[in-house]
Design a protein around this motif. Sequence first.
Motif, PDB file in Angstrom:
ATOM      1  N   ILE A 181     -84.674 -87.697 -13.407  1.00 26.49           N
ATOM      2  CA  ILE A 181     -83.442 -86.924 -13.545  1.00 26.49           C
ATOM      3  C   ILE A 181     -83.077 -86.778 -15.023  1.00 26.49           C
ATOM      4  O   ILE A 181     -83.059 -87.780 -15.743  1.00 26.49           O
ATOM      5  N   PRO A 182     -82.752 -85.572 -15.502  1.00 27.96           N
ATOM      6  CA  PRO A 182     -82.284 -85.433 -16.891  1.00 27.96           C
ATOM      7  C   PRO A 182     -80.976 -86.203 -17.100  1.00 27.96           C
ATOM      8  O   PRO A 182     -80.174 -86.338 -16.187  1.00 27.96           O
ATOM      9  N   ALA A 183     -80.772 -86.691 -18.308  1.00 27.54           N
ATOM     10  CA  ALA A 183     -79.587 -87.496 -18.623  1.00 27.54           C
ATOM     11  C   ALA A 183     -78.285 -86.761 -18.286  1.00 27.54           C
ATOM     12  O   ALA A 183     -77.306 -87.384 -17.876  1.00 27.54           O
ATOM     13  N   ALA A 184     -78.266 -85.448 -18.436  1.00 24.88           N
ATOM     14  CA  ALA A 184     -77.043 -84.680 -18.171  1.00 24.88           C
ATOM     15  C   ALA A 184     -76.602 -84.765 -16.710  1.00 24.88           C
ATOM     16  O   ALA A 184     -75.428 -84.591 -16.405  1.00 24.88           O
ATOM     17  N   LEU A 185     -77.524 -85.037 -15.798  1.00 30.52           N
ATOM     18  CA  LEU A 185     -77.179 -85.146 -14.377  1.00 30.52           C
ATOM     19  C   LEU A 185     -76.697 -86.538 -14.000  1.00 30.52           C
ATOM     20  O   LEU A 185     -76.116 -86.720 -12.936  1.00 30.52           O
ATOM     21  N   LEU A 186     -76.956 -87.528 -14.831  1.00 32.70           N
ATOM     22  CA  LEU A 186     -76.593 -88.899 -14.494  1.00 32.70           C
ATOM     23  C   LEU A 186     -75.086 -89.115 -14.581  1.00 32.70           C
ATOM     24  O   LEU A 186     -74.436 -88.597 -15.481  1.00 32.70           O
ATOM     25  N   PRO A 187     -74.537 -89.918 -13.651  1.00 34.54           N
ATOM     26  CA  PRO A 187     -73.117 -90.242 -13.748  1.00 34.54           C
ATOM     27  C   PRO A 187     -72.846 -91.115 -14.971  1.00 34.54           C
ATOM     28  O   PRO A 187     -73.762 -91.731 -15.525  1.00 34.54           O
ATOM     29  N   GLY A 188     -71.608 -91.194 -15.388  1.00 33.81           N
ATOM     30  CA  GLY A 188     -71.216 -91.943 -16.573  1.00 33.81           C
ATOM     31  C   GLY A 188     -71.696 -93.382 -16.566  1.00 33.81           C
ATOM     32  O   GLY A 188     -72.121 -93.914 -17.591  1.00 33.81           O
ATOM     33  N   PHE A 189     -71.644 -94.045 -15.407  1.00 34.87           N
ATOM     34  CA  PHE A 189     -72.092 -95.432 -15.283  1.00 34.87           C
ATOM     35  C   PHE A 189     -73.544 -95.570 -15.714  1.00 34.87           C
ATOM     36  O   PHE A 189     -73.894 -96.436 -16.510  1.00 34.87           O
ATOM     37  N   ASN A 190     -74.416 -94.700 -15.197  1.00 32.89           N
ATOM     38  CA  ASN A 190     -75.836 -94.750 -15.543  1.00 32.89           C
ATOM     39  C   ASN A 190     -76.080 -94.389 -17.002  1.00 32.89           C
ATOM     40  O   ASN A 190     -76.913 -94.996 -17.666  1.00 32.89           O
ATOM     41  N   ARG A 191     -75.363 -93.385 -17.506  1.00 31.48           N
ATOM     42  CA  ARG A 191     -75.548 -92.992 -18.909  1.00 31.48           C
ATOM     43  C   ARG A 191     -75.114 -94.109 -19.851  1.00 31.48           C
ATOM     44  O   ARG A 191     -75.756 -94.361 -20.858  1.00 31.48           O
ATOM     45  N   THR A 192     -74.035 -94.813 -19.509  1.00 34.20           N
ATOM     46  CA  THR A 192     -73.573 -95.929 -20.332  1.00 34.20           C
ATOM     47  C   THR A 192     -74.602 -97.049 -20.350  1.00 34.20           C
ATOM     48  O   THR A 192     -74.927 -97.593 -21.402  1.00 34.20           O
ATOM     49  N   LEU A 193     -75.145 -97.386 -19.183  1.00 34.32           N
ATOM     50  CA  LEU A 193     -76.174 -98.426 -19.124  1.00 34.32           C
ATOM     51  C   LEU A 193     -77.411 -98.019 -19.911  1.00 34.32           C
ATOM     52  O   LEU A 193     -78.003 -98.831 -20.615  1.00 34.32           O
ATOM     53  N   ASN A 194     -77.805 -96.751 -19.799  1.00 34.32           N
ATOM     54  CA  ASN A 194     -78.972 -96.266 -20.538  1.00 34.32           C
ATOM     55  C   ASN A 194     -78.754 -96.320 -22.044  1.00 34.32           C
ATOM     56  O   ASN A 194     -79.666 -96.597 -22.801  1.00 34.32           O
ATOM     57  N   PHE A 195     -77.540 -96.044 -22.475  1.00 30.70           N
ATOM     58  CA  PHE A 195     -77.224 -96.058 -23.898  1.00 30.70           C
ATOM     59  C   PHE A 195     -77.474 -97.449 -24.491  1.00 30.70           C
ATOM     60  O   PHE A 195     -77.939 -97.590 -25.610  1.00 30.70           O
ATOM     61  N   LEU A 196     -77.190 -98.469 -23.699  1.00 32.46           N
ATOM     62  CA  LEU A 196     -77.340 -99.844 -24.169  1.00 32.46           C
ATOM     63  C   LEU A 196     -78.777-100.356 -24.078  1.00 32.46           C
ATOM     64  O   LEU A 196     -79.098-101.376 -24.668  1.00 32.46           O
ATOM     65  N   LYS A 197     -79.633 -99.660 -23.337  1.00 38.49           N
ATOM     66  CA  LYS A 197     -81.009-100.114 -23.133  1.00 38.49           C
ATOM     67  C   LYS A 197     -81.970 -99.458 -24.108  1.00 38.49           C
ATOM     68  O   LYS A 197     -81.791 -98.315 -24.504  1.00 38.49           O
ATOM     69  N   LYS A 198     -82.999-100.193 -24.425  1.00 38.40           N
ATOM     70  CA  LYS A 198     -84.068 -99.641 -25.251  1.00 38.40           C
ATOM     71  C   LYS A 198     -84.915 -98.689 -24.411  1.00 38.40           C
ATOM     72  O   LYS A 198     -85.291 -97.613 -24.846  1.00 38.40           O
ATOM     73  N   ASP A 199     -85.222 -99.096 -23.182  1.00 38.24           N
ATOM     74  CA  ASP A 199     -86.022 -98.294 -22.263  1.00 38.24           C
ATOM     75  C   ASP A 199     -85.079 -97.536 -21.331  1.00 38.24           C
ATOM     76  O   ASP A 199     -84.499 -98.111 -20.417  1.00 38.24           O
ATOM     77  N   LYS A 200     -84.903 -96.244 -21.563  1.00 36.62           N
ATOM     78  CA  LYS A 200     -83.989 -95.426 -20.769  1.00 36.62           C
ATOM     79  C   LYS A 200     -84.546 -95.241 -19.361  1.00 36.62           C
ATOM     80  O   LYS A 200     -85.719 -94.960 -19.182  1.00 36.62           O
ATOM     81  N   LYS A 201     -83.679 -95.389 -18.342  1.00 34.79           N
ATOM     82  CA  LYS A 201     -84.137 -95.261 -16.967  1.00 34.79           C
ATOM     83  C   LYS A 201     -83.577 -93.996 -16.337  1.00 34.79           C
ATOM     84  O   LYS A 201     -82.423 -93.955 -15.944  1.00 34.79           O
ATOM     85  N   ASN A 202     -84.414 -92.980 -16.286  1.00 32.39           N
ATOM     86  CA  ASN A 202     -84.039 -91.743 -15.610  1.00 32.39           C
ATOM     87  C   ASN A 202     -84.914 -91.519 -14.386  1.00 32.39           C
ATOM     88  O   ASN A 202     -84.827 -90.486 -13.759  1.00 32.39           O
ATOM     89  N   LYS A 203     -85.804 -92.469 -14.083  1.00 38.55           N
ATOM     90  CA  LYS A 203     -86.723 -92.360 -12.959  1.00 38.55           C
ATOM     91  C   LYS A 203     -86.232 -93.234 -11.816  1.00 38.55           C
ATOM     92  O   LYS A 203     -85.884 -94.390 -12.013  1.00 38.55           O
ATOM     93  N   PHE A 204     -86.225 -92.654 -10.608  1.00 37.91           N
ATOM     94  CA  PHE A 204     -85.729 -93.364  -9.442  1.00 37.91           C
ATOM     95  C   PHE A 204     -86.708 -93.200  -8.282  1.00 37.91           C
ATOM     96  O   PHE A 204     -87.265 -92.113  -8.083  1.00 37.91           O
ATOM     97  N   LYS A 205     -86.892 -94.265  -7.504  1.00 42.15           N
ATOM     98  CA  LYS A 205     -87.783 -94.211  -6.339  1.00 42.15           C
ATOM     99  C   LYS A 205     -87.101 -93.448  -5.213  1.00 42.15           C
ATOM    100  O   LYS A 205     -85.895 -93.593  -4.984  1.00 42.15           O
ATOM    101  N   LEU A 206     -87.898 -92.661  -4.506  1.00 42.47           N
ATOM    102  CA  LEU A 206     -87.407 -91.947  -3.332  1.00 42.47           C
ATOM    103  C   LEU A 206     -87.580 -92.833  -2.104  1.00 42.47           C
ATOM    104  O   LEU A 206     -88.553 -93.584  -2.007  1.00 42.47           O
ATOM    105  N   TYR A 207     -86.646 -92.751  -1.178  1.00 40.19           N
ATOM    106  CA  TYR A 207     -86.770 -93.462   0.094  1.00 40.19           C
ATOM    107  C   TYR A 207     -86.312 -92.542   1.211  1.00 40.19           C
ATOM    108  O   TYR A 207     -85.792 -91.452   0.959  1.00 40.19           O
ATOM    109  N   ASN A 208     -86.533 -92.941   2.459  1.00 46.06           N
ATOM    110  CA  ASN A 208     -86.232 -92.094   3.629  1.00 46.06           C
ATOM    111  C   ASN A 208     -86.933 -90.741   3.500  1.00 46.06           C
ATOM    112  O   ASN A 208     -86.355 -89.701   3.822  1.00 46.06           O
ATOM    113  N   ILE A 209     -88.170 -90.744   3.037  1.00 48.13           N
ATOM    114  CA  ILE A 209     -88.895 -89.490   2.835  1.00 48.13           C
ATOM    115  C   ILE A 209     -89.336 -88.930   4.185  1.00 48.13           C
ATOM    116  O   ILE A 209     -89.961 -89.626   4.982  1.00 48.13           O
ATOM    117  N   LYS A 210     -88.964 -87.673   4.417  1.00 49.01           N
ATOM    118  CA  LYS A 210     -89.351 -86.974   5.650  1.00 49.01           C
ATOM    119  C   LYS A 210     -89.968 -85.644   5.254  1.00 49.01           C
ATOM    120  O   LYS A 210     -89.326 -84.826   4.600  1.00 49.01           O
TER     121      LYS A 210
END
Length: 121
Positions: A40-69
């Motif tokens: 997900i591009p950073a612009a789509l992330l909610p403020g909580f996630n963007r704040t956490l990413n700002f503090l991290k060296k390794d930015k996390k914009n990748k998320f696992k999919l579940y309930n795949i149909k």
Amino acid sequence: LLCKGDGSRKTGTGTGITLNKDVDGAVILSLKANRGEINIPAALLPGFNRTLNFLKKDKKNKFKLYNIKINETEIKANFKLNPVNKPSVKIDRYTGVLYIEGLNLTFNAECEKFEKKEKKF
């Protein structure tokens, strides 16, 4: 899949932010044998996630999919942005249109197959 589109995200104050495919980036989705992830591009992330990413060296914009149909007409899944935000993803397999909906987030995009075979430069 490489998906470029437009969307909006509501902020904590209730005002909305409009996202533009030419400025804010694209969603990258990969699926293999009923497993997948979404970037997900950073612009789509909610403020909580963007704040956490700002503090991290390794930015996390990748998320696992579940309930795949997956069926003949569409692909559906969910991903967990944070403990309270678990958006849904839907891709129409005939039109190639991706829809992401979740808490304070909407995003629609046109997807194309994207092969990571060779570097462009």
